[in-house]
Enzyme design. Sequence first.
Site, PDB file in Angstrom:
ATOM      1  N   GLY A  59       0.851  -1.205   0.000  1.00 13.33           N
ATOM      2  CA  GLY A  59       0.000   0.000   0.000  1.00 13.33           C
ATOM      3  C   GLY A  59       0.874   1.239   0.000  1.00 13.33           C
ATOM      4  CG  ASP A 105      -0.430   0.668  -3.803  1.00 14.66           C
ATOM      5  OD1 ASP A 105      -1.515   0.148  -4.163  1.00 14.66           O
ATOM      6  OD2 ASP A 105      -0.358   1.530  -2.926  1.00 14.66           O
ATOM      7  CE1 TYR A 120     -10.345   1.451   7.501  1.00 16.13           C
ATOM      8  CE2 TYR A 120     -11.490   3.090   8.837  1.00 16.13           C
ATOM      9  CZ  TYR A 120     -10.318   2.576   8.314  1.00 16.13           C
ATOM     10  OH  TYR A 120      -9.128   3.185   8.598  1.00 16.13           O
ATOM     11  N   GLY A 166      -0.346   5.005  -1.075  1.00 12.79           N
ATOM     12  CA  GLY A 166      -1.413   5.695  -0.342  1.00 12.79           C
ATOM     13  C   GLY A 166      -0.898   6.808   0.552  1.00 12.79           C
ATOM     14  CD  GLN A 167      -3.794  10.541   4.625  1.00 11.07           C
ATOM     15  OE1 GLN A 167      -4.476   9.606   5.040  1.00 11.07           O
ATOM     16  NE2 GLN A 167      -3.998  11.792   5.002  1.00 11.07           N
ATOM     17  CB  ILE A 217      -3.766  10.640   8.809  1.00  4.11           C
ATOM     18  CG1 ILE A 217      -3.775   9.437   9.758  1.00  4.11           C
ATOM     19  CG2 ILE A 217      -2.338  11.095   8.523  1.00  4.11           C
ATOM     20  CD1 ILE A 217      -3.165   9.668  11.108  1.00  4.11           C
ATOM     21  CE  LYS A 237      -8.166  -0.421   9.321  1.00  3.07           C
ATOM     22  NZ  LYS A 237      -6.898  -0.918   8.775  1.00  3.07           N
TER      23      LYS A 237
HETATM   24  C1  AKB Z   1     -11.513   7.322   7.817  1.00  4.05           C
HETATM   25  O1  AKB Z   1     -12.045   8.439   7.975  1.00  4.05           O
HETATM   26  O2  AKB Z   1     -12.121   6.348   7.370  1.00  4.05           O
HETATM   27  C2  AKB Z   1     -10.071   7.156   8.231  1.00  4.05           C
HETATM   28  C3  AKB Z   1      -9.955   6.659   9.619  1.00  4.05           C
HETATM   29  C4  AKB Z   1     -10.334   7.523  10.751  1.00  4.05           C
HETATM   30  O3  AKB Z   1      -9.534   5.557   9.813  1.00  4.05           O
HETATM   31  N1  AKB Z   1      -9.386   8.401   8.090  1.00  4.05           N
END
Ligand code: AKB
Length: 322
Positions: A15, A41, A147, A18-19, A177, A151
């Site tokens: 990755g 990537d 997401y 990415g940022q 971030i 996590k």
């Molecule tokens: C998002 O907004 O999905 C990410 C995070 C807080 O993991 N920047």
Amino acid sequence: MNITQTERPVTLIIGSSGQLGSEIAAAILNEYPGKTLVCCDLHTDSTPDGAEFETLDVLDKSSLEAIIKRHQVREIYHLAALLSVKGEQNPLFAWRLNMEGLLNVLDLAVRHKVGRVFWPSSIAAFGPGTPRDWVPQLPVMDPRTVYGISKLSGELWCQYYFQRYGLDVRSLRYPGIISWRTPPGGGTTDYAVEIFHEALRCGSYTSFLQAHTRLPMMYIDDAVRATLELMQADAARISVRTSYNVTAMSFTPMELAEVIKLHLYDFRIDYREDFRQVIADTWPAVIDDQVARTDWGWNHHYDLPALVSEMLTNLATTRSSS
Ligand code: AKB
């Protein structure tokens, strides 16, 4: 002395475009010149000088294994994932990429004796049952986005691989971030990056989050430093094998706009919330990261005024030179 590649500690970043991946790659090359860095990537616009690039889809386990073997990788930063907003647009693919990708990395790391793995968690792992303020290291966690679910599950898998196989896997729960070189990739906290681009481009911004939505945030330089410091820390100091709370500041869109106005007097903000507000409403406002501070000495350098000044200065310089 002529150091051959096999004698060097080889680091793999998955990755890397990415940022976070692009900034961590640059920081590793800068701070550890002896390291051999391999960036991976789906595609790259620019690989930093001094790193090799390999095209990789992390779901392609045999290609990942070939790269680990070919380069004798000893350390992996696995940063490829779909974030909160993109994840809600394609939940099943987000689950597959985020979970299968992580499991491919963990499994191959054990099989090929990779010494250390970094994997990012997020404030998205929290949910409406989590306290909104001063979230402790181990609170109720009931994420509502795919997401966030990936996590939270990933954190538990990391802990499992550490306890069961002794894999030295380390993780941070990143807040939003904020960076100027590379854009974020489809998250709920992206407003706090877009606002700077729009402030300089046209002097105004329409926020997709409400004026008073407070979220935890961090400037990219602090995020990169936190990551490298965690990875450098003595293993005996790592008491958390799920993922560490880390934070630098918390602010609302209105508070951010007020600080931008100190630099750009005519800047205007208005608010038109969309579906991303629903996601933000399930996330905490303020994080307690005392455990990271005590265990391995985490300390942020950038507060809100410093962040705004860095963002505006760097973006203005980039705009005037392009
Ligand atoms: C998002 O907004 O999905 C990410 C995070 C807080 O993991 N920047």
